[in-house]
Motif scaffolding. Sequence first.
Motif, PDB file in Angstrom:
ATOM      1  N   TYR A   1      -2.659  10.068 -19.207  1.00 20.15           N
ATOM      2  CA  TYR A   1      -3.938  11.366 -19.718  1.00 20.15           C
ATOM      3  C   TYR A   1      -2.739  11.995 -20.060  1.00 20.15           C
ATOM      4  O   TYR A   1      -3.226  13.116 -20.839  1.00 20.15           O
ATOM      5  CB  TYR A   1      -4.685  11.351 -18.246  1.00 20.15           C
ATOM      6  CG  TYR A   1      -5.407  10.887 -17.889  1.00 20.15           C
ATOM      7  CD1 TYR A   1      -6.487  10.759 -18.937  1.00 20.15           C
ATOM      8  CD2 TYR A   1      -5.554  10.153 -16.714  1.00 20.15           C
ATOM      9  CE1 TYR A   1      -7.750   9.897 -18.598  1.00 20.15           C
ATOM     10  CE2 TYR A   1      -6.799   9.369 -16.790  1.00 20.15           C
ATOM     11  CZ  TYR A   1      -7.689   9.401 -17.500  1.00 20.15           C
ATOM     12  OH  TYR A   1      -8.785   8.808 -17.533  1.00 20.15           O
TER      13      TYR A   1
ATOM     14  N   THR B   1      -3.924   5.192 -17.611  1.00 22.40           N
ATOM     15  CA  THR B   1      -5.320   5.092 -17.769  1.00 22.40           C
ATOM     16  C   THR B   1      -5.532   3.351 -18.604  1.00 22.40           C
ATOM     17  O   THR B   1      -5.021   3.519 -19.075  1.00 22.40           O
ATOM     18  CB  THR B   1      -6.015   6.155 -17.947  1.00 22.40           C
ATOM     19  OG1 THR B   1      -7.252   5.917 -17.862  1.00 22.40           O
ATOM     20  CG2 THR B   1      -5.994   6.264 -19.720  1.00 22.40           C
TER      21      THR B   1
ATOM     22  N   PHE C   1      -8.349   2.004 -21.327  1.00 22.30           N
ATOM     23  CA  PHE C   1     -10.208   2.201 -22.086  1.00 22.30           C
ATOM     24  C   PHE C   1     -10.104   1.034 -22.544  1.00 22.30           C
ATOM     25  O   PHE C   1      -9.473   0.112 -22.845  1.00 22.30           O
ATOM     26  CB  PHE C   1     -10.106   4.029 -22.560  1.00 22.30           C
ATOM     27  CG  PHE C   1      -8.578   3.824 -24.134  1.00 22.30           C
ATOM     28  CD1 PHE C   1      -8.765   3.370 -24.741  1.00 22.30           C
ATOM     29  CD2 PHE C   1      -7.593   4.105 -23.715  1.00 22.30           C
ATOM     30  CE1 PHE C   1      -7.759   3.307 -25.993  1.00 22.30           C
ATOM     31  CE2 PHE C   1      -6.444   4.212 -24.523  1.00 22.30           C
ATOM     32  CZ  PHE C   1      -6.477   3.373 -26.041  1.00 22.30           C
TER      33      PHE C   1
ATOM     34  N   ASN D   1     -13.633   4.747 -21.673  1.00 17.59           N
ATOM     35  CA  ASN D   1     -12.566   5.592 -21.114  1.00 17.59           C
ATOM     36  C   ASN D   1     -13.249   6.592 -19.550  1.00 17.59           C
ATOM     37  O   ASN D   1     -14.699   5.546 -19.604  1.00 17.59           O
ATOM     38  CB  ASN D   1     -11.644   6.760 -21.408  1.00 17.59           C
ATOM     39  CG  ASN D   1     -10.745   6.895 -20.703  1.00 17.59           C
ATOM     40  OD1 ASN D   1     -10.195   7.849 -20.388  1.00 17.59           O
ATOM     41  ND2 ASN D   1      -9.885   6.031 -20.026  1.00 17.59           N
TER      42      ASN D   1
END
Length: 175
Positions: free
Chosen positions: A115, A128, A130, A164
């Motif tokens: 992030y 993260t 996605f 995401n």
Amino acid sequence: MKNLRPLILGIIIGALATYFFCPRQAVEDSTLEIVKVIKPKGVISVDKAKALNKNWTDYREAAVDSAARKQGRNKDDRSVWWSIDDIENYIAYSKQQTDSLGYDMTGFRVYLGVYGKNAGQSKKNLTTMFMVPTVGKSIQKAGVNLFNVNMQGNGDCPTCPPLNEGTGGGGGYPQ
């Protein structure tokens, strides 16, 4: 009264003949629809998943978590969860997007990301994941190539919005 008996008997015989000899439409019942489920390529055993997770823990966890500690967190996320509804809606949305752009959607690719420092305290510098739809060759209409796409296999859709914002996970695959 004697003349009514043959008439009533004729009506009954006619009704029975109509019932047995006239074609009827089959009653459709959507609950009886049989869907053939095919096991996808790449499905692995639970034991294999546990081994892969253990390998990640043995070879990557220390480095990843040390980076998280620099940000004031004990551990970084190591999994992401999306609801079935979100995934099904994203599949439908991606098909619509790629079709409207003239692409042939072939699947999805999942990426790791971070992030960054401006993401707010709850996500600051954390991992993260996605996903992005992948596309094959562009669809051609009337012999004209709508997009100049030169892909060997499955390339990422260059203009499709990725999914995401899943829920970050922590501790790893259950042992």
